[in-house]
Design an enzyme around this catalytic site. Sequence first.
Site, PDB file in Angstrom:
ATOM      1  N   GLY A   1     -39.663  13.924  28.978  1.00  0.00           N
ATOM      2  CA  GLY A   1     -40.815  13.758  28.498  1.00  0.00           C
ATOM      3  C   GLY A   1     -40.999  12.285  28.890  1.00  0.00           C
ATOM      4  O   GLY A   1     -40.798  11.747  30.171  1.00  0.00           O
TER       5      GLY A   1
ATOM      6  N   GLY B   1     -37.612  10.068  29.239  1.00  0.00           N
ATOM      7  CA  GLY B   1     -36.789  10.667  30.238  1.00  0.00           C
ATOM      8  C   GLY B   1     -37.399  10.499  31.479  1.00  0.00           C
ATOM      9  O   GLY B   1     -36.713  10.027  32.535  1.00  0.00           O
TER      10      GLY B   1
ATOM     11  N   ASP C   1     -35.442  19.717  31.782  1.00  0.00           N
ATOM     12  CA  ASP C   1     -36.291  19.999  30.557  1.00  0.00           C
ATOM     13  C   ASP C   1     -36.281  21.526  30.385  1.00  0.00           C
ATOM     14  O   ASP C   1     -35.931  22.140  31.108  1.00  0.00           O
ATOM     15  CB  ASP C   1     -37.616  19.485  30.770  1.00  0.00           C
ATOM     16  CG  ASP C   1     -38.202  19.262  29.373  1.00  0.00           C
ATOM     17  OD1 ASP C   1     -38.444  18.092  28.845  1.00  0.00           O
ATOM     18  OD2 ASP C   1     -38.848  20.209  28.618  1.00  0.00           O
TER      19      ASP C   1
ATOM     20  N   ARG D   1     -40.352  15.502   7.458  1.00  0.00           N
ATOM     21  CA  ARG D   1     -38.922  14.725   8.003  1.00  0.00           C
ATOM     22  C   ARG D   1     -37.909  15.589   8.284  1.00  0.00           C
ATOM     23  O   ARG D   1     -37.321  15.498   9.303  1.00  0.00           O
ATOM     24  CB  ARG D   1     -39.295  13.569   7.302  1.00  0.00           C
ATOM     25  CG  ARG D   1     -38.184  12.465   8.080  1.00  0.00           C
ATOM     26  CD  ARG D   1     -38.269  11.161   7.325  1.00  0.00           C
ATOM     27  NE  ARG D   1     -37.506  10.071   8.074  1.00  0.00           N
ATOM     28  CZ  ARG D   1     -36.000  10.157   7.718  1.00  0.00           C
ATOM     29  NH1 ARG D   1     -35.729  10.804   6.687  1.00  0.00           N
ATOM     30  NH2 ARG D   1     -35.440   9.018   8.408  1.00  0.00           N
TER      31      ARG D   1
ATOM     32  N   ASN E   1     -34.355  18.662  15.814  1.00  0.00           N
ATOM     33  CA  ASN E   1     -33.937  17.549  16.717  1.00  0.00           C
ATOM     34  C   ASN E   1     -32.186  17.786  16.650  1.00  0.00           C
ATOM     35  O   ASN E   1     -31.710  17.572  17.603  1.00  0.00           O
ATOM     36  CB  ASN E   1     -34.312  16.169  16.585  1.00  0.00           C
ATOM     37  CG  ASN E   1     -35.659  15.947  17.378  1.00  0.00           C
ATOM     38  OD1 ASN E   1     -36.239  16.840  17.857  1.00  0.00           O
ATOM     39  ND2 ASN E   1     -36.175  15.076  16.971  1.00  0.00           N
TER      40      ASN E   1
ATOM     41  N   ARG F   1     -37.319  -6.450  21.697  1.00  0.00           N
ATOM     42  CA  ARG F   1     -38.722  -6.501  21.004  1.00  0.00           C
ATOM     43  C   ARG F   1     -38.696  -7.896  20.133  1.00  0.00           C
ATOM     44  O   ARG F   1     -39.671  -8.537  20.476  1.00  0.00           O
ATOM     45  CB  ARG F   1     -38.882  -5.369  20.157  1.00  0.00           C
ATOM     46  CG  ARG F   1     -39.258  -4.124  20.613  1.00  0.00           C
ATOM     47  CD  ARG F   1     -39.515  -2.913  19.770  1.00  0.00           C
ATOM     48  NE  ARG F   1     -40.248  -1.929  20.566  1.00  0.00           N
ATOM     49  CZ  ARG F   1     -39.965  -0.478  20.049  1.00  0.00           C
ATOM     50  NH1 ARG F   1     -39.152  -0.256  18.830  1.00  0.00           N
ATOM     51  NH2 ARG F   1     -40.659   0.341  20.827  1.00  0.00           N
TER      52      ARG F   1
ATOM     53  N   HIS G   1     -31.363   2.052  13.600  1.00  0.00           N
ATOM     54  CA  HIS G   1     -32.741   1.792  14.407  1.00  0.00           C
ATOM     55  C   HIS G   1     -33.477   2.159  13.311  1.00  0.00           C
ATOM     56  O   HIS G   1     -33.675   3.405  12.837  1.00  0.00           O
ATOM     57  CB  HIS G   1     -32.717   2.802  15.547  1.00  0.00           C
ATOM     58  CG  HIS G   1     -33.771   2.844  16.419  1.00  0.00           C
ATOM     59  ND1 HIS G   1     -34.291   1.700  16.761  1.00  0.00           N
ATOM     60  CD2 HIS G   1     -34.773   3.460  16.960  1.00  0.00           C
ATOM     61  CE1 HIS G   1     -35.399   1.695  17.384  1.00  0.00           C
ATOM     62  NE2 HIS G   1     -35.820   2.917  17.513  1.00  0.00           N
TER      63      HIS G   1
HETATM   64  O1  TXD Z   1     -34.896   3.357  20.679  1.00  0.00           O
HETATM   65  C1  TXD Z   1     -34.845   4.874  20.646  1.00  0.00           C
HETATM   66  N1  TXD Z   1     -33.735   5.181  20.339  1.00  0.00           N
HETATM   67  C2  TXD Z   1     -36.136   5.268  20.794  1.00  0.00           C
HETATM   68  C3  TXD Z   1     -36.077   6.865  20.535  1.00  0.00           C
HETATM   69  C4  TXD Z   1     -37.016   4.824  21.639  1.00  0.00           C
HETATM   70  C5  TXD Z   1     -37.910   5.756  21.857  1.00  0.00           C
HETATM   71  C6  TXD Z   1     -38.307   7.105  21.702  1.00  0.00           C
HETATM   72  N2  TXD Z   1     -37.241   7.493  20.828  1.00  0.00           N
HETATM   73  C7  TXD Z   1     -36.947   9.128  20.863  1.00  0.00           C
HETATM   74  O2  TXD Z   1     -36.731   9.578  21.977  1.00  0.00           O
HETATM   75  C8  TXD Z   1     -38.236   9.738  20.173  1.00  0.00           C
HETATM   76  O3  TXD Z   1     -38.488   9.630  18.906  1.00  0.00           O
HETATM   77  C9  TXD Z   1     -37.718  11.120  20.842  1.00  0.00           C
HETATM   78  O4  TXD Z   1     -36.848  11.689  19.595  1.00  0.00           O
HETATM   79  C10 TXD Z   1     -36.895  10.815  21.882  1.00  0.00           C
HETATM   80  C11 TXD Z   1     -37.813  11.191  23.231  1.00  0.00           C
HETATM   81  O5  TXD Z   1     -38.947  10.479  23.263  1.00  0.00           O
HETATM   82  P1  TXD Z   1     -40.307  10.984  24.256  1.00  0.00           P
HETATM   83  O6  TXD Z   1     -41.167   9.929  24.025  1.00  0.00           O
HETATM   84  O7  TXD Z   1     -39.610  10.936  25.591  1.00  0.00           O
HETATM   85  O8  TXD Z   1     -40.558  12.271  23.742  1.00  0.00           O
HETATM   86  P2  TXD Z   1     -41.429  13.364  24.312  1.00  0.00           P
HETATM   87  O9  TXD Z   1     -42.271  12.956  25.460  1.00  0.00           O
HETATM   88  O10 TXD Z   1     -41.955  14.604  23.343  1.00  0.00           O
HETATM   89  O11 TXD Z   1     -40.170  14.237  25.296  1.00  0.00           O
HETATM   90  C12 TXD Z   1     -39.131  14.919  24.916  1.00  0.00           C
HETATM   91  C13 TXD Z   1     -38.828  15.990  25.831  1.00  0.00           C
HETATM   92  C14 TXD Z   1     -39.886  16.902  25.963  1.00  0.00           C
HETATM   93  O12 TXD Z   1     -40.230  17.054  27.802  1.00  0.00           O
HETATM   94  C15 TXD Z   1     -39.498  18.339  25.524  1.00  0.00           C
HETATM   95  O13 TXD Z   1     -40.050  19.578  26.507  1.00  0.00           O
HETATM   96  C16 TXD Z   1     -38.021  18.098  25.858  1.00  0.00           C
HETATM   97  O14 TXD Z   1     -37.435  16.731  25.471  1.00  0.00           O
HETATM   98  N3  TXD Z   1     -37.264  19.145  25.136  1.00  0.00           N
HETATM   99  C17 TXD Z   1     -35.785  19.601  25.607  1.00  0.00           C
HETATM  100  N4  TXD Z   1     -35.319  19.501  26.790  1.00  0.00           N
HETATM  101  C18 TXD Z   1     -34.376  20.043  27.047  1.00  0.00           C
HETATM  102  N5  TXD Z   1     -33.632  20.894  26.282  1.00  0.00           N
HETATM  103  C19 TXD Z   1     -34.205  21.203  24.985  1.00  0.00           C
HETATM  104  N6  TXD Z   1     -33.842  22.075  24.081  1.00  0.00           N
HETATM  105  C20 TXD Z   1     -35.294  20.612  24.560  1.00  0.00           C
HETATM  106  N7  TXD Z   1     -36.237  20.578  23.589  1.00  0.00           N
HETATM  107  C21 TXD Z   1     -37.278  19.530  23.969  1.00  0.00           C
END
Ligand code: TXD
Length: 315
Positions: A17, A20, A39, A94, A101, A157, A181
Amino acid sequence: MSFPSCTQFRVSVIGAGNVGSALAQRVAEKNLADVVLLDVIAGRPQGLALDLMEARGVERHDRQIIGTNNYSDTAGSDVIVITAGIPRKPGMSRDDLLRTNAKIVRETVKSAIAHSPQAVLIVITNPLDVMTHLAWQASGLPPHRVMGMAGVLDSARFQTFIAMELDVSIADISATVLGGHGDLMVPLPRYSTVNGIPITELLPESTIERLIDRTRNGGAEIVELMQTGSAFYAPASSACSMVEAILYNKSRLLPVAAYLKGEYDLNDVFIGVPCRLGCQGIETVLELQLTETERNALHTSARSVRENVASFTAL
Ligand code: TXD
């Protein structure tokens, strides 16, 4: 004459995403390691990887970037980063989000570690501290090889807001944020400095409180501006600094969500504390002398993480 053997590091990023894909770009373009981007969505990681490969001629690096839906392509990774998850959808509570997740994190960690049992695991998926605990349980790894990324981002930040307020270069600022966090993070102004000068000597208490509030709400502020999606550039940079510290055994002292075994009088909980990161993962947890107020804030934060973990362990 013999040549030293080549070490070619491999980093697998699970979840292609926003975070990543930005992380894959940072790791490859900083020339740190080859990257496998995985993914569940067919084609997406392959497309992103090809795009990043095509940028190499301009960016001038030789790292390989592979996109895949298959865990066998991640085999032999030195570091695995979990960003997989789903964002909250309309009508979803939530708790529903957490449950979904939790399932994704457990499954992805098991599949990834099965192919790279020697890897160090970095968790990014929210809610961060809880997901890091579940990831550790699912991984079967010793706790020093599992950590969550949040403190580096929260500190970055805080640094940004201090630099903006004082109108000084970000290069001179160092900030420390501990705890979970989210709302219960514990920024430490005493340990936040401008070239060694604590900000408590440079800014009135009310201003520091305002900067702390903005740091606590740093993620939400960006979500509100973007409307769809959340922050990913600074999260990717933060995770990349952890990846680099581990791969290159840098002994960097960074705040990460680490498993505590009595440090800070806390047990069996992942929470943000300063750690020395090297090729083993978390090499040392640094125990700071906290004031009563700071210690109470850290314990409140840890209690909330522990309660959430307990509600999930039963699932
Ligand atoms: O400080 C921190 N830890 C954070 C956390 C800062 C920023 C983002 N934070 C969290 O990271 C956010 O709340 C999300 O839980 C994750 C990922 O954030 P992102 O913005 O990258 O989310 P996306 O764009 O929705 O990407 C998630 C991807 C997406 O492409 C899905 O298809 C994939 O995860 N996905 C999977 N990949 C592999 N296997 C499985 N099962 C799967 N399910 C979803």
